[in-house]
Design an enzyme around this catalytic site. Structure first.
Site, short mmCIF file in Angstrom:
data_model
loop_
_atom_site.label_atom_id
_atom_site.label_comp_id
_atom_site.label_asym_id
_atom_site.label_seq_id
_atom_site.Cartn_x
_atom_site.Cartn_y
_atom_site.Cartn_z
N ARG A 24 18.33 0.55 1.68
CA ARG A 24 17.74 0.25 2.98
C ARG A 24 18.74 -0.42 3.91
NH1 ARG A 24 12.11 -2.91 3.21
NH2 ARG A 24 11.34 -0.78 2.97
N GLU A 45 14.42 8.52 -1.68
CA GLU A 45 13.08 9.07 -1.49
C GLU A 45 12.68 10.00 -2.63
OE1 GLU A 45 10.79 8.13 0.38
OE2 GLU A 45 11.93 6.83 1.72
N TYR A 128 5.69 14.59 2.84
CA TYR A 128 6.00 13.16 2.91
C TYR A 128 7.50 12.91 3.03
CZ TYR A 128 7.65 8.72 1.56
OH TYR A 128 8.37 7.57 1.57
N ASP A 146 2.26 8.23 2.70
CA ASP A 146 2.36 8.18 1.24
C ASP A 146 1.14 7.44 0.70
OD1 ASP A 146 2.90 5.60 2.04
OD2 ASP A 146 4.24 5.23 0.35
N CYS A 198 -1.04 -5.30 1.10
CA CYS A 198 -2.25 -4.47 0.97
C CYS A 198 -2.17 -3.70 -0.34
CB CYS A 198 -2.35 -3.52 2.17
SG CYS A 198 -3.98 -2.77 2.38
N CYS A 205 -5.04 -10.54 1.81
CA CYS A 205 -5.51 -10.39 3.19
C CYS A 205 -5.20 -11.62 4.04
CB CYS A 205 -7.00 -10.11 3.19
SG CYS A 205 -7.46 -8.59 2.31
N CYS A 214 -8.62 -5.54 10.59
CA CYS A 214 -9.00 -4.77 9.39
C CYS A 214 -10.52 -4.70 9.20
CB CYS A 214 -8.34 -5.37 8.16
SG CYS A 214 -8.65 -4.41 6.65
#
Length: 356
Positions: A24, A45, A128, A146, A198, A205, A214
DNA sequence: TATCCGTGGAG
DNA sequence: TCTCCAAGGAT
């Protein structure tokens, strides 16, 4: 739901909390003008398809050390790539990885196309992955969906339709949130959100940048989403395999056919694997075969496997009827998929006794 | 659309 | 031990 505001709040969260990953470019580096290497984005990926970041890390490091460029990978021997991929699973990915590297090298001059449709046409690249490469490597405004994105969308919009039927609906919702600015960082941000906040179980949360918007959290149903259609039970298949060893340490192996289960991987000769009793199989070479106590148990995506293992010490001049001898120096059990490696473990290590 | 295709970690 | 699950694709 204000789309622009949601994207902005997520990007701000990403700027502060982006995971540091070997493949990354950090949001700060990207803002400073650092462009990702499309080869590394593509490789990561492919490896990350249905595979956890923790499992991919070392494989990615090793692959990029061995093959720093797509041209280098394209020139690698098939057997070496299959051996390096061993243990990561879904071996069609490794075969398609090489196909793709060779197409990119030979037909695209070693440069990945910055185009969703062209990427989609390459081996091993589906909807994807094409979107992910376009967005992350080339900063194109693609909708990237995804498993993480499906989960996040199903919760913030409280989608009750079970997967996989809900996929088109979730894709449309994801599209409605995807911004024109910083699409590459946004794509990674949603996936980071799904992976760290999540999560499937016990979502955090309280610290979610999207907690105010949400729907699932508002209605306290986040733990139940996304709903999923019931899965089929796994049957159990049985088989037998033969581990033949020569006194000089060479082992009798075979290369499995490219198509189907464990396609293209190195393994031990044996029977077919069927439900019910293990089918009888002829040994791959004449010898004094004896069955080991115990058995190998392994679970694949859609069935359990129980293997009986037979071993034999084969004479030096043995001519096998199946497979071929691999010299001791050229063999490592880590070059084999896990089920085959387990069988080798059973043959090498005496079965543990009841007393330990 | 449904099935096939791996693996190891978490709970 | 057992089920679920992780940045899906090919057929």
């Amino acid at each position: 739901m204000c789309e622009t505001a949601e994207a902005a709040s997520l990007l701000a969260w990403y700027d502060a909390h982006a995971r540091v990953l070997p493949w990354r470019v950090s949001p700060s580096d990207r803002k400073a003008g650092v462009a990702p290497d499309p080869y590394r984005v593509w490789l990561s990926e492919i490896m990350l398809q249905q595979t956890t970041v923790a499992a991919v890390r070392d494989y990615f490091t090793r692959f990029t050390a061995l093959w720093p460029t797509v041209e280098a990978l394209a020139a690698a021997p098939d057997e070496q790539v299959m051996a390096e991929w061993a243990g990561l699973g879904y071996y069609a990915r490794a075969r398609n990885l090489l196909k793709c590297a060779r197409v990119v090298t030979e037909e695209y001059g070693g440069r990945f196309p910055a185009d969703h449709a062209a990427l989609l046409s390459l081996p091993g690249i589906g909807p994807y992955t094409a979107g992910a490469i376009a967005a992350i490597a080339f900063d194109l405004p693609e909708v990237v969906v995804d498993g993480n994105v499906e989960r996040v969308m199903s919760r913030i919009f409280r989608v009750e339709t079970p997967l996989p039927a809900a996929k088109p609906e979730l894709t449309a919702l994801a599209r409605s949130l995807t911004p024109a600015q910083r699409p590459g960082d946004y794509a990674q941000a949603v996936m980071d959100l799904g992976a760290t906040i999540c999560t499937p179980r016990n979502p955090a949360c309280g610290i979610c940048p999207w907690r105010e918007a949400c729907r699932a959290r508002k209605d306290t149903v986040q733990a139940e989403l996304p709903r999923k259609s019931p899965r089929k039970a796994k049957p159990t298949r049985h088989g037998m395999i033969f581990i033949g060893r020569r006194s000089d340490g060479a082992v009798l192996v075979e290369r499995r056919p490219d198509k189907g289960l464990l396609g293209g991987t190195l393994g031990w000769p044996g029977s077919d694997w069927q439900e019910g009793a293990a089918p009888k199989a002829l040994p791959p070479a004449a010898g004094d075969w004896r069955e080991l106590p115990g058995e190998v148990r392994h679970t694949f995506t859609h069935f359990h496997l129980v293997l009986r293992v037979l071993v034999a010490d084969l004479p030096q001049g043995t001519v096998p009827e199946r497979g071929y001898f691999l010299e001791k120096s050229a063999f490592s059990p880590s070059d084999m998929p896990t089920a085959m490696r387990k069988a080798h473990d059973l043959a090498v290590r005496p079965a543990p006794t009841a007393s330990g």
